[in-house]
Motif scaffolding. Structure first.
Motif, short mmCIF file in Angstrom:
data_model
loop_
_atom_site.label_atom_id
_atom_site.label_comp_id
_atom_site.label_asym_id
_atom_site.label_seq_id
_atom_site.Cartn_x
_atom_site.Cartn_y
_atom_site.Cartn_z
N PHE A 47 6.34 8.70 6.30
CA PHE A 47 7.38 7.85 5.72
C PHE A 47 8.77 8.44 5.98
CE2 PHE A 47 3.64 6.19 3.60
CZ PHE A 47 3.87 4.83 3.73
N GLY A 48 8.89 9.76 5.94
CA GLY A 48 10.16 10.40 6.26
C GLY A 48 10.58 10.16 7.71
N SER A 49 9.60 10.04 8.59
CA SER A 49 9.90 9.83 10.02
C SER A 49 10.48 8.44 10.28
CB SER A 49 8.65 10.04 10.88
OG SER A 49 7.77 8.93 10.76
N LEU A 50 10.39 7.56 9.32
CA LEU A 50 10.90 6.20 9.51
C LEU A 50 12.42 6.11 9.28
CD1 LEU A 50 8.07 4.24 7.68
CD2 LEU A 50 8.40 4.48 10.15
N ARG A 174 -2.48 6.16 -5.38
CA ARG A 174 -1.30 6.44 -4.55
C ARG A 174 -1.70 6.59 -3.10
NH1 ARG A 174 0.30 11.34 -8.23
NH2 ARG A 174 -1.81 11.64 -7.55
N THR A 175 -2.74 7.36 -2.87
CA THR A 175 -3.20 7.61 -1.50
C THR A 175 -3.63 6.31 -0.83
OG1 THR A 175 -3.89 9.84 -2.12
CG2 THR A 175 -4.86 8.92 -0.12
N VAL A 176 -4.32 5.46 -1.57
CA VAL A 176 -4.79 4.18 -1.01
C VAL A 176 -3.60 3.29 -0.64
CG1 VAL A 176 -6.05 2.06 -1.53
CG2 VAL A 176 -6.99 4.27 -2.23
N LEU A 181 0.06 0.88 3.38
CA LEU A 181 1.44 0.66 3.83
C LEU A 181 1.66 1.28 5.21
CD1 LEU A 181 3.50 1.24 0.57
CD2 LEU A 181 3.14 -0.94 1.75
N ARG A 182 1.13 2.48 5.38
CA ARG A 182 1.27 3.16 6.68
C ARG A 182 0.64 2.35 7.81
NH1 ARG A 182 -0.10 9.49 8.01
NH2 ARG A 182 0.34 9.35 10.24
#
Length: 188
Positions: A47-50, A174-176, A181-182
């Motif tokens: 998510f940070g890479s986006l 959260r992981t799911v 989303l990813r």
């Protein structure tokens, strides 16, 4: 023809405004938001890479009375904050015109997380709940198509309890949500 929501960009409220303005479930939502942690470093890195992508926008249809919003949207907010994707919340009751374009099996279910390009073209959507929870509602709707049938309300109560159980059934929600989303973002 793809759906275009350019006319809705810059008409919503910020995630912070949504949280501050909540009339129902505010404490639970806030607690879920504050207790969020990144369990998997690779998810946070993704998510940070986006942050380099300036071509995405997100509209989230939500209502503070909805249990799925309270469970899921705090995770979505963190993911989108980390990604640096401009995000606006559209309050369901003020945006039926948008909601009716994103029905779930013919019903108005929130949250709906809508990914758009800068021109407002819809690229994808997530919601109203993770797939492993939604499967109970899908089965219910297939088996109970008539809302007026006797037993409908009782059957709905059963499926709602199954869905609540699925949210906590040995699964880190959260992981799911982050995984789903990813996968969605990776395809747009």
């Amino acid at each position: 023809m793809t759906t275009n929501l350019a006319h809705k960009l810059r008409t919503g409220i910020s995630p912070q405004q949504f949280m501050e303005g909540m009339q129902k479930n505010k404490e639970t939502f806030q607690s879920n938001y504050e207790e969020f942690t990144w369990d998997k470093p690779e998810e946070r890195e993704f998510f940070g890479s986006l942050n380099h992508r300036d071509d995405l926008r997100v509209l989230i249809l939500a209502a503070d009375w909805c249990g799925d919003v309270v469970r899921n949207v705090p995770v979505v907010f963190h993911a989108l904050e980390t990604a640096g994707i401009p995000t606006e919340v559209l309050i369901l009751e003020e945006n039926f015109d948008v909601m009716d374009q994103f029905l779930t099996m013919g019903g108005r279910s929130v949250p709906v997380v809508i990914f758009l390009d800068t021109g407002g073209h819809v690229l994808g959507q997530w919601g109203p709940r993770p797939k492993h929870v939604q499967k109970y509602m899908v089965a219910f709707k297939q088996e109970n198509p008539d809302r007026e049938a006797s037993g409908y309300a009782e059957n709905m109560a059963v499926v709602r309890s199954q869905m609540i159980e699925a949210y906590g059934e040995g699964v880190d929600i959260r992981t799911v949500i982050l995984k789903e989303l990813r996968e969605l973002i990776s395809g747009i």
